[in-house]
Motif scaffolding. Sequence first.
Motif, mmCIF file in Angstrom:
data_model
loop_
_atom_site.group_PDB
_atom_site.id
_atom_site.type_symbol
_atom_site.label_atom_id
_atom_site.label_comp_id
_atom_site.label_asym_id
_atom_site.label_seq_id
_atom_site.Cartn_x
_atom_site.Cartn_y
_atom_site.Cartn_z
ATOM 1 N N LEU A 41 0.860 -1.256 -0.023
ATOM 2 C CA LEU A 41 -0.137 -0.055 -0.059
ATOM 3 C C LEU A 41 0.979 1.160 -0.033
ATOM 4 N N GLU A 44 -1.393 6.896 -0.596
ATOM 5 C CA GLU A 44 -2.856 7.282 -1.262
ATOM 6 C C GLU A 44 -3.767 6.389 -0.465
ATOM 7 N N ASP A 45 -3.353 5.278 0.360
ATOM 8 C CA ASP A 45 -4.368 4.659 1.036
ATOM 9 C C ASP A 45 -4.260 5.026 2.603
ATOM 10 N N LYS A 48 -7.116 5.015 5.214
ATOM 11 C CA LYS A 48 -8.050 3.728 5.336
ATOM 12 C C LYS A 48 -7.640 3.437 6.762
ATOM 13 N N ILE A 52 0.965 0.952 6.093
ATOM 14 C CA ILE A 52 1.334 1.561 4.668
ATOM 15 C C ILE A 52 2.741 1.295 4.534
ATOM 16 N N GLN A 312 4.660 -5.160 3.826
ATOM 17 C CA GLN A 312 3.221 -4.922 3.674
ATOM 18 C C GLN A 312 2.545 -6.396 4.591
#
Length: 847
Positions: A41, A44-45, A48, A52, A312
């Motif tokens: 990720l 931009e995520d 959420k 990241i 991740q």
Amino acid sequence: MVKTKANENIPWYFASGFPLFWGLLFFAVVIPFFYRLPTALTMEDANKNVFIAERAYKDLYTLSNIGNKLLGSMENEIEAVNFILKELKKIKEDLLEDYFDMEIDLSQASGAFSYYTRLNVYQGVQNIAVKLTPKTSTSESYLLVNSHFDSKPATPSAGDAGFMVVTMLEVLRVIATTKQTFDHPIVFLFNGAEEVGLLASHGFITQHKWAPYCKAVVNLDAAGSGGREVLFQSGPNHPWLVNYYKKYIKHPFATTVAEEIFQSGIIPSDTDFRQFTTYGKIPGLDLAQCINGFVYHTKYDTIDVIPRESLQNTGDNILSLVRGLSNATELYDTKAHQTGHAVYFDFLGIYFVNYSEAIGKFFNISAAGAAFILIYVSLWRMADVSHVSICHVARWFILVLVIQIISFVLGLALPLVVAHVFDNLGLSLTYYSTPLLVIGLYVCPSLIGLSLPITVYCSLQRNDKISNAYHVQLALHGHAVILALLAIGLTIFGLRSSYIFVIPLIFYILSLVLNLMTTLHDRGYAWTGLLKASQIIPFVYSSYIFYILIVVLTPMGGRSGSSSNWDLYIAAMAAAGTVLSFGFLMPLINSLRRPSFVVLSLLVITALSMYLASSTQIGFPYKQKTNGQRVSYLQVRNMFYEYDGTLSKDESGYLFNFQDRLREKVLLGSKVDLNGLVGIESNCDTHMMCGMPVPGVSRLNSKWLPRSEPIMPPSLTTLDMVNKIILNSTTVRFEFKLKGPSQMNLVIQPYEDVTLSNWSFTINSKPTPSTITYVIYFKYGIDNSPLNFFLELSKPNGDFNVPLFQLGVSAHYIKDDGDAQSVKFASSFPSYSILDQWPALYQRFIF
């Protein structure tokens, strides 16, 4: 009576396709799933509230660029600490203050503890502890999450354990900025002294103000870099922790087999988990990176070999697991949930299985019992269909069972024979940089052992009353009996890993039940279809678990020392995996018209692999960067002072402690001048701890290369006797002050009529009265003040004006390259050599 004619057998040209199918299944399914990682990720995520990888990767870039973070160095004690504190400050600035309180504590610890045969003494090691507490929490039970930021010499330690440090930072960042509360405070511990003997974790768990409230730990470490993290220790005796792992881990990777192998002691590593369970008496989960162990503790442990997807994977897991455990009701009273061990394993990272040890015992015994019953039913069915007595079938079954026992033993033994022969020929580690050789050197001989005896039997037996198809079934029944007996025996012995024998047995039982429920059991080779289908899952799992072990254990052969033949471990893993994966499959080659074609093909592959391994560059173990040769040696100055203070011996040289089985062999044809290299056995016979600056150095592993020009230590290491006090008629006290580099060792050996009765190194603990040699490792972090200590010695006649004891002082100047001649010597090593070397001074005194 059912008879199977030769022309009913499958055509011979399918012979090579049979093992080929299972090989392709391994490469098409097992390998991709083993290396599968989630999508990384990006920022931009970030909205959420998830882990990241991009942000963690940037942190890792900065942390690893600090360079080598050796205990006592500016990089470790100042720069790394400042980096972590800076990131923690940013997190605190973004903290949801309406939901959480966050406290940051930088502390120093000094102490001592016994570790194997030595005493570890440490001073001024640093810990950064962060406590995140929900505003609504009243719990006094904390969850501890730990990793370390210090390094072994000469490595930027991006994987071990910078990877886990930045994972913890990102997990803390996400939790602290998300409106998702939890019950128990979480303590994130960034410890600064793990690589030198698990010091900082001992200091935290025995001295820190938050330690008494920590009720469970998630320990994060590494023995590799850039893959999935494996759960390899749990509990102990707290299976509820594994339940939480199953519930919250998104990408499971765990096995009881790894836990029992690690705890057997054959793995040349240890983790902070030992300190938390031993001195804190708290249970936990121990997870570590394990892929690409070739870069572990080397200069190649850089960020370049770590994909963002790996971060991740670990970040998703740890974030979810920490959130789950921080709400665990068991943390209120962990002692009430000590209910034995757990059996656990994942299937291709897709699904996780766990159950209690008690259930595992019942399950194993039941599966074995079911196998015996169904085999009896099958024998009865064979007798009925063939119109012979059950005793007639039983006699043939006993014969076939003996054949299968021979096959089983050969399947395990032949790879070990190959490993032993290659070792005797000086060809160890031929697979080290060419892992495919494991197939030819170990897997194929194991397959030959599994198939040859039953193939010879089927070609020679002339029993017209029982069909050939039934004889093949008898062979499979024999293998099932072996697995059932192993499952029962190892379960009684207490080995939780015995489940690996039960998995193929269970699926064989299922296929046997279905065949017995239909007429397939009695229709020639019609039953083989169900059998093959039933063995797909056991084959995939067995090959998966042993592939894991081989991937993890292979790099350890380069750092396990020269006294052990590591090829035997790899051969044993390959053999066990082959026997479990193919045990119910290889007898089926006798359903082909020319089963000998399969055996011959395996012999050809084995012979070709042996040739390539022994006579070509393919079998050379080392490659630059990816599969280097670890070369460990010290630039040594030995100085021996007598009782009157005179210098009786002053020698210089290089002390080699070879890290793998090949020792110096591959260096003899290189530019490295090893003329004069000798063993140190004679030194060990005449001098305390061999008279070398590494106490307890192995007589078999180490060799000495003399040097005519004296080695000049970068700085002085001084031992001053401050005072000598006669306490009473039989006891005298010596007081000393020691000043030197951050890593020093003391060796104390009283003379025959003298006893070391007391010392200052441990509180409320005296050395055991003995004439043995005492070994003390002393290390300091940010506090480099001299070590002041005393020794009290007792002598029955009270004569203290004669020599009482020997005292050796070793000083290690680890971050120094040495003088010009040492630098020139180091530059002569081949490009594939990974050097681990520094100056060391050893001084022997008599008091």
